[in-house]
Design an enzyme around this catalytic site. Structure first.
Site, PDB file in Angstrom:
ATOM      1  N   HIS A  66       4.299  -5.827   1.480  1.00  0.00           N
ATOM      2  CA  HIS A  66       4.884  -4.478   1.519  1.00  0.00           C
ATOM      3  C   HIS A  66       6.365  -4.554   1.913  1.00  0.00           C
ATOM      4  CE1 HIS A  66       4.665  -0.059   2.780  1.00  0.00           C
ATOM      5  NE2 HIS A  66       5.777  -0.463   3.349  1.00  0.00           N
ATOM      6  N   GLU A  67       6.662  -5.322   2.964  1.00  0.00           N
ATOM      7  CA  GLU A  67       8.038  -5.418   3.443  1.00  0.00           C
ATOM      8  C   GLU A  67       8.915  -6.216   2.479  1.00  0.00           C
ATOM      9  OE1 GLU A  67       9.038  -3.611   5.874  1.00  0.00           O
ATOM     10  OE2 GLU A  67       7.001  -2.945   6.329  1.00  0.00           O
ATOM     11  N   HIS A  70      10.417  -4.080  -0.101  1.00  0.00           N
ATOM     12  CA  HIS A  70      11.629  -3.413   0.371  1.00  0.00           C
ATOM     13  C   HIS A  70      12.834  -4.353   0.284  1.00  0.00           C
ATOM     14  CE1 HIS A  70       9.700   0.205   1.698  1.00  0.00           C
ATOM     15  NE2 HIS A  70       8.981  -0.378   2.645  1.00  0.00           N
TER      16      HIS A  70
END
Length: 310
Positions: A66-67, A70
């Site tokens: 998920h990170e 980003h």
């Protein structure tokens, strides 16, 4: 933003040009999650704590994905990403600087929940291809949690990703970043209060899992309240910065021939970003038709910025 490692964080590697850091609270939460989820795997045979450990490790791996989403999106826009920190409540991607447009803010925010959604759907689909058993249970649980994380992260309140998406939408619709930040900040506070109310109304004091869930919701609510409070403070600062208008700071004098031209209508962060992208001591302020209306000294903007930020 400083590239110095946050105090108390351990560096475990580097991915996509960003240091991967973990805080001790991550390990504490991992142990608690193993204890909480182990009973859910008891009926499947094997060591339930080992199975819960595999589940928690898979969960943390998906949070890291998920990170990383980003990180990749931010780097695509030319932003520097010194590190990703995994902690008690998940992860945080440390970006240097702010998004320069609503589109950039929208894309860098939404890719995280989308990554969680993809991981969740993939895990669920994989589980459905298998017979009931330990592997099925772990994959199903990973899928469920990731879809839950994606949905929770899309709540339209800062500091959640959904708050950043909402901020980008308001920013794009109104042309005012500060309005987007303030609106998402207040929604973040509303989400924090809602979590507390839900935890209190649904808790069963005789059920240990319910008590643990209520405690976790309380911790998340504190995180949301603190983050949204910081967002509201930031939004108020942006509102003050919006008062800085290039035209108002113009000097009725002929700028030097080599001066970089800037629109006289620029204000707030758009003015600051334009000056960062085109650094100079003196600028020529121009109207849309190219008419020069005066000169703008960088020092004047700096003084106005300091006064508004007091």
């Amino acid at each position: 933003m400083s590239e110095r490692r946050p105090r108390g964080a351990w560096r475990i590697g580097r991915i996509a040009g960003a240091d991967i850091l973990i805080r001790p609270s991550l390990l504490v939460m991992g142990v608690l999650l193993v204890i909480v989820f182990a009973p859910q795997f008891e009926r499947l045979g094997g060591n339930p704590y080992a199975v819960a450990g595999v589940f928690v490790a898979s969960l943390y791996a998906s949070i890291l994905l998920h990170e990383i989403a980003h990180v990749v999106a931010a780097r695509a826009f030319g932003m520097r990403v010194p590190s990703v920190t995994l902690h008690l409540l998940g992860g945080e991607t440390h970006l240097e600087g702010e998004s320069r447009s609503p589109t950039q803010e929208f894309v860098t925010a939404i890719v995280g929940p989308l990554a969680s959604l993809v991981v969740g759907v993939a895990a669920w689909w994989s589980a459905l291809q298998l017979p009931s058993g330990l592997v099925y249970a772990v994959l199903w649980s990973v899928g469920f949690i990731n879809i839950l994380v994606a949905g929770f992260n899309m709540l339209p309140g800062l500091p959640l990703d959904g708050g950043r998406v909402f901020r980008a939408l308001i920013w794009g619709a109104t042309g005012s970043e500060s309005r987007g930040v303030l609106a998402a900040g207040w929604l973040g506070r509303l989400a924090a209060v809602g979590l507390v109310v839900w935890a209190v109304l649904t808790v069963d004091r005789l059920e240990p899992f319910h008590l643990t869930r209520a405690l976790l919701f309380g911790v998340v609510a504190i995180f949301l309240w603190q983050g949204s409070s910081g967002a509201l403070a930031h939004g108020r600062r942006l509102t003050r910065v919006d008062r800085i208008v290039a035209r108002d700071l113009a000097v009725d004098a002929e700028p030097p021939p080599e001066a970089i031209a800037l629109p006289a209508s620029l204000s707030g962060r758009r003015l600051l970003i334009a000056m960062v992208e085109h650094p100079a001591r003196v600028y020529a302020l121009v109207e849309p038709d190219g008419t020069v209306v005066g000169r703008l000294d960088a020092a004047s903007v700096d003084r106005a910025y300091r006064e508004e930020m007091r």
